[in-house]
Design a protein around this motif. Structure first.
Motif, short mmCIF file in Angstrom:
data_model
loop_
_atom_site.label_atom_id
_atom_site.label_comp_id
_atom_site.label_asym_id
_atom_site.label_seq_id
_atom_site.Cartn_x
_atom_site.Cartn_y
_atom_site.Cartn_z
N CYS A 90 5.00 10.06 -0.26
CA CYS A 90 4.15 8.98 0.23
C CYS A 90 4.13 9.10 1.74
O CYS A 90 5.18 9.14 2.39
N VAL A 124 0.84 -1.20 0.00
CA VAL A 124 0.00 0.00 0.00
C VAL A 124 0.87 1.25 0.00
O VAL A 124 1.89 1.31 0.69
N HIS A 125 0.47 2.25 -0.78
CA HIS A 125 1.11 3.57 -0.76
C HIS A 125 0.05 4.63 -0.52
O HIS A 125 -1.14 4.40 -0.75
N ASN A 126 0.49 5.81 -0.07
CA ASN A 126 -0.44 6.91 0.23
C ASN A 126 0.16 8.22 -0.27
O ASN A 126 0.88 8.91 0.46
N ILE A 157 3.38 6.99 3.88
CA ILE A 157 3.83 5.77 4.55
C ILE A 157 5.34 5.60 4.43
O ILE A 157 6.00 5.11 5.34
N HIS A 158 5.89 6.03 3.29
CA HIS A 158 7.32 5.84 3.02
C HIS A 158 7.95 7.21 2.72
O HIS A 158 7.95 7.65 1.57
N MET A 180 9.99 8.30 -0.39
CA MET A 180 9.38 8.52 -1.70
C MET A 180 9.03 9.99 -1.84
O MET A 180 8.16 10.51 -1.14
CU LIG Z 1 4.57 4.37 -0.04
#
Ligand SMILES: [Cu+2]
Length: 107
Positions: free
Chosen positions: A93, A56-58, A95-96, A99
């Motif tokens: 992103c 999953v990415h956001n 979450i990450h 990115m």
């Molecule tokens: Cu992500």
């Protein structure tokens, strides 16, 4: 490859507006990396954020005038985002944090 085919099917089902968008305005997210560090679009022209990764990415931005948050996007999801204001939009992103990319929006 299976995931990408699924994503393309999703984009097709989502409607003609998405299907008509040029492929070069699509940002992939495979391997927790945006496929381009920079892309230029006109105001109102969509950038398609395609999650062709297996997690999953956001995708989101807090840049003033162009704030958006697509929320948690599962693998195979494509989300078109349009921008209201000209200027450089910092996209990440949620979450990450590694990115990162810039969308350059022109009038
Ligand atoms: Cu992500």
């Amino acid at each position: 490859m299976k995931t990408l085919k699924f994503a393309m099917a999703v984009a097709f089902v989502a409607g003609a507006a998405v299907a008509a968008v040029a492929a070069d305005k699509t940002i992939n997210q495979k391997g927790k990396v945006f496929s381009q560090t920079e892309i230029t679009v006109k105001k109102g022209e969509p950038v398609n954020f395609l999650n062709d990764d297996n997690i999953v990415h956001n995708v989101m931005s807090t840049t003033t005038g162009n704030e958006f948050n697509v929320g948690a996007a599962k693998p195979g999801t494509v989300t078109p985002v349009t921008f209201k204001a000209a200027g450089d939009v910092r996209v990440i992103c949620a979450i990450h944090p590694s990115m990162k990319m810039v969308v350059k929006v022109t009038d």
